[in-house]
Design a protein around this motif. Structure first.
Motif, PDB file in Angstrom:
ATOM      1  N   HIS A 227       0.849  -1.193   0.000  1.00 38.52           N
ATOM      2  CA  HIS A 227       0.000   0.000   0.000  1.00 38.52           C
ATOM      3  C   HIS A 227       0.885   1.243   0.000  1.00 38.52           C
ATOM      4  N   SER A 228       0.377   2.330  -0.565  1.00 36.82           N
ATOM      5  CA  SER A 228       1.006   3.641  -0.464  1.00 36.82           C
ATOM      6  C   SER A 228       0.350   4.412   0.680  1.00 36.82           C
ATOM      7  N   VAL A 229       1.170   4.989   1.526  1.00 36.65           N
ATOM      8  CA  VAL A 229       0.697   5.612   2.773  1.00 36.65           C
ATOM      9  C   VAL A 229       1.201   7.053   2.857  1.00 36.65           C
ATOM     10  N   ALA A 230       0.311   7.964   3.209  1.00 36.27           N
ATOM     11  CA  ALA A 230       0.682   9.373   3.393  1.00 36.27           C
ATOM     12  C   ALA A 230       0.736   9.700   4.881  1.00 36.27           C
ATOM     13  N   ILE A 231       1.791  10.408   5.286  1.00 40.18           N
ATOM     14  CA  ILE A 231       1.909  10.919   6.648  1.00 40.18           C
ATOM     15  C   ILE A 231       1.694  12.432   6.587  1.00 40.18           C
ATOM     16  N   HIS A 232       0.709  12.920   7.305  1.00 42.36           N
ATOM     17  CA  HIS A 232       0.432  14.364   7.294  1.00 42.36           C
ATOM     18  C   HIS A 232       0.349  14.892   8.721  1.00 42.36           C
ATOM     19  N   GLU A 233       0.033  16.151   8.854  1.00 34.58           N
ATOM     20  CA  GLU A 233       0.102  16.808  10.174  1.00 34.58           C
ATOM     21  C   GLU A 233      -0.836  16.160  11.192  1.00 34.58           C
ATOM     22  N   LYS A 234      -1.940  15.578  10.753  1.00 35.26           N
ATOM     23  CA  LYS A 234      -2.929  15.042  11.689  1.00 35.26           C
ATOM     24  C   LYS A 234      -2.904  13.533  11.820  1.00 35.26           C
ATOM     25  N   GLY A 235      -2.042  12.868  11.057  1.00 36.94           N
ATOM     26  CA  GLY A 235      -1.977  11.411  11.168  1.00 36.94           C
ATOM     27  C   GLY A 235      -1.533  10.766   9.877  1.00 36.94           C
ATOM     28  N   ILE A 236      -2.020   9.550   9.626  1.00 40.16           N
ATOM     29  CA  ILE A 236      -1.700   8.871   8.379  1.00 40.16           C
ATOM     30  C   ILE A 236      -2.990   8.526   7.636  1.00 40.16           C
ATOM     31  N   TRP A 237      -2.837   8.303   6.333  1.00 41.67           N
ATOM     32  CA  TRP A 237      -3.951   7.887   5.487  1.00 41.67           C
ATOM     33  C   TRP A 237      -3.396   6.942   4.436  1.00 41.67           C
ATOM     34  N   VAL A 238      -4.018   5.773   4.320  1.00 39.74           N
ATOM     35  CA  VAL A 238      -3.561   4.802   3.331  1.00 39.74           C
ATOM     36  C   VAL A 238      -4.185   5.181   1.990  1.00 39.74           C
ATOM     37  N   LEU A 239      -3.362   5.670   1.081  1.00 37.69           N
ATOM     38  CA  LEU A 239      -3.831   6.254  -0.170  1.00 37.69           C
ATOM     39  C   LEU A 239      -4.481   5.228  -1.093  1.00 37.69           C
ATOM     40  N   THR A 240      -4.106   3.961  -0.949  1.00 36.60           N
ATOM     41  CA  THR A 240      -4.570   2.916  -1.861  1.00 36.60           C
ATOM     42  C   THR A 240      -5.530   1.940  -1.190  1.00 36.60           C
ATOM     43  N   ALA A 241      -6.124   2.360  -0.068  1.00 31.41           N
ATOM     44  CA  ALA A 241      -7.180   1.582   0.587  1.00 31.41           C
ATOM     45  C   ALA A 241      -8.469   2.392   0.551  1.00 31.41           C
ATOM     46  N   PRO A 242      -9.604   1.788   0.230  1.00 30.87           N
ATOM     47  CA  PRO A 242     -10.854   2.558   0.099  1.00 30.87           C
ATOM     48  C   PRO A 242     -11.198   3.381   1.333  1.00 30.87           C
ATOM     49  N   ASP A 243     -10.966   2.799   2.521  1.00 29.21           N
ATOM     50  CA  ASP A 243     -11.324   3.496   3.765  1.00 29.21           C
ATOM     51  C   ASP A 243     -10.122   4.140   4.430  1.00 29.21           C
ATOM     52  N   GLY A 244      -9.038   4.303   3.662  1.00 28.68           N
ATOM     53  CA  GLY A 244      -7.830   4.893   4.238  1.00 28.68           C
ATOM     54  C   GLY A 244      -7.113   3.976   5.193  1.00 28.68           C
ATOM     55  N   GLY A 245      -7.550   2.714   5.257  1.00 31.24           N
ATOM     56  CA  GLY A 245      -6.930   1.744   6.140  1.00 31.24           C
ATOM     57  C   GLY A 245      -7.635   1.573   7.475  1.00 31.24           C
ATOM     58  N   ALA A 246      -8.781   2.236   7.655  1.00 31.81           N
ATOM     59  CA  ALA A 246      -9.441   2.262   8.967  1.00 31.81           C
ATOM     60  C   ALA A 246      -9.749   0.872   9.512  1.00 31.81           C
ATOM     61  N   SER A 247     -10.328  -0.001   8.698  1.00 31.28           N
ATOM     62  CA  SER A 247     -10.780  -1.296   9.209  1.00 31.28           C
ATOM     63  C   SER A 247      -9.625  -2.193   9.630  1.00 31.28           C
ATOM     64  N   ARG A 248      -8.505  -2.125   8.901  1.00 31.48           N
ATOM     65  CA  ARG A 248      -7.384  -2.998   9.228  1.00 31.48           C
ATOM     66  C   ARG A 248      -6.467  -2.399  10.294  1.00 31.48           C
ATOM     67  N   LEU A 249      -6.481  -1.087  10.447  1.00 31.43           N
ATOM     68  CA  LEU A 249      -5.611  -0.446  11.431  1.00 31.43           C
ATOM     69  C   LEU A 249      -6.249  -0.344  12.809  1.00 31.43           C
ATOM     70  N   ALA A 250      -7.587  -0.358  12.883  1.00 29.50           N
ATOM     71  CA  ALA A 250      -8.266  -0.248  14.181  1.00 29.50           C
ATOM     72  C   ALA A 250      -7.799  -1.302  15.178  1.00 29.50           C
ATOM     73  N   PRO A 251      -7.691  -2.593  14.789  1.00 20.28           N
ATOM     74  CA  PRO A 251      -7.220  -3.594  15.750  1.00 20.28           C
ATOM     75  C   PRO A 251      -5.773  -3.377  16.197  1.00 20.28           C
ATOM     76  N   LEU A 252      -5.042  -2.572  15.455  1.00 23.23           N
ATOM     77  CA  LEU A 252      -3.648  -2.292  15.794  1.00 23.23           C
ATOM     78  C   LEU A 252      -3.500  -0.975  16.547  1.00 23.23           C
ATOM     79  N   GLY A 253      -4.616  -0.385  16.932  1.00 26.44           N
ATOM     80  CA  GLY A 253      -4.602   0.816  17.745  1.00 26.44           C
ATOM     81  C   GLY A 253      -4.343   2.108  16.992  1.00 26.44           C
ATOM     82  N   VAL A 254      -4.623   2.099  15.676  1.00 24.87           N
ATOM     83  CA  VAL A 254      -4.389   3.287  14.858  1.00 24.87           C
ATOM     84  C   VAL A 254      -5.692   3.705  14.190  1.00 24.87           C
TER      85      VAL A 254
END
Length: 260
Positions: A227-254
């Motif tokens: 995946h391509s991931v952007a780091i910005h002032e307020k956090g990260i966003w997975v550029l190539t995931a439909p939900d920005g990575g929310a569903s897969r990152l939640a169990p990892l505390g992100v």
């Protein structure tokens, strides 16, 4: 970064189409045509086609092929494992992502290989959110893979992730294994392609006579997720995931945050 998200959304659709087309009897060249058609419809271009002479819009790496497989006349068969790696460019900004698919019925060990590789990628992405240095990403990937019960899987060291932006490959290198080198600090403005590649056997590889296709020297099956991931002032966003990575990152505390 907003334009990179646009490129990421196009890439999601193109990879969705290519993955959906995977079936016994299809050729890797046909998968390339499916992917290319989505880019053309969206008005995007391929960052793979013509890259140092690469002749296609995706890499199709099957079974023992690790990375950079060239689409062609190879026919997919029941039980094959294929990694599809592609990218899209929108207004000069790049996206890059890869998925692995098992054709038809899966060998449980191949499914485990794909699952562990995908999960390792997400652990690396979580480290991009929580860590201080680029090296923390590789450490997280390595630690996760090492913690998985069962037969050990190898992490390839010859091929790594990378920065991405106005070019497909930029500094810094993003290693997939733990090392004493911490790398640069993780900071807003960075965009990284995080792409672990795992194998069921040894990590030694060789490049075939086409000067592109990389295979395991022992013939063991391999897998890639990216995946391509952007780091910005307020956090990260997975550029190539439909939900920005929310569903897969939640169990990892992100909790990923959309790009402002």
């Amino acid at each position: 970064m907003r334009t990179m998200r646009e490129a990421g959304l196009v890439l999601i659709k193109a990879l969705d189409a290519a993955v959906e087309a995977v079936r016994p009897g299809i050729t890797t060249a046909e998968l390339d045509k499916v992917f290319a058609a989505v880019l053309a419809e969206a008005g995007a271009t391929s960052n793979f086609l013509g890259y140092y002479g690469f002749p296609a819009t995706i890499c199709t790496s099957v079974n023992e092929e690790v990375v950079h497989g060239i689409p062609g006349s190879r026919v997919l068969g029941e039980g094959d494992i294929i990694s599809i790696d592609g990218g899209a460019v929108v207004n000069g900004w790049h996206s890059d992502s890869a998925r692995t698919v098992i054709v038809g019925a899966a060998d449980p060990e191949d499914q485990r290989l794909s699952d562990v590789t995908e999960n390792a990628m997400w652990h690396g992405i979580a480290a991009a959110a929580k860590g201080r240095f680029v090296g923390d990403i590789g450490a997280a990937v390595d630690d996760y893979v090492s913690s998985v019960p069962g037969k050990p899987l190898g992490i390839l060291e010859d091929y790594v992730g990378h920065g991405i932006g106005s070019e497909m490959h930029q500094a810094p290198d993003v290693l997939n294994y733990r090392t004493s080198h911490r790398g640069p600090k993780l900071k807003p403005g960075m965009c990284l392609a995080i792409e672990p590649m795992l194998v069921r056997g040894g990590i030694e590889t060789k490049t075939l006579e086409d000067d592109w296709t990389v295979v395991t020297t022992d013939g063991a099956r391999s897998c890639q997720w990216e995946h391509s991931v952007a780091i910005h002032e307020k956090g990260i966003w997975v550029l190539t995931a439909p939900d920005g990575g929310a569903s897969r990152l939640a169990p990892l505390g992100v909790t990923p945050v959309p790009i402002p």
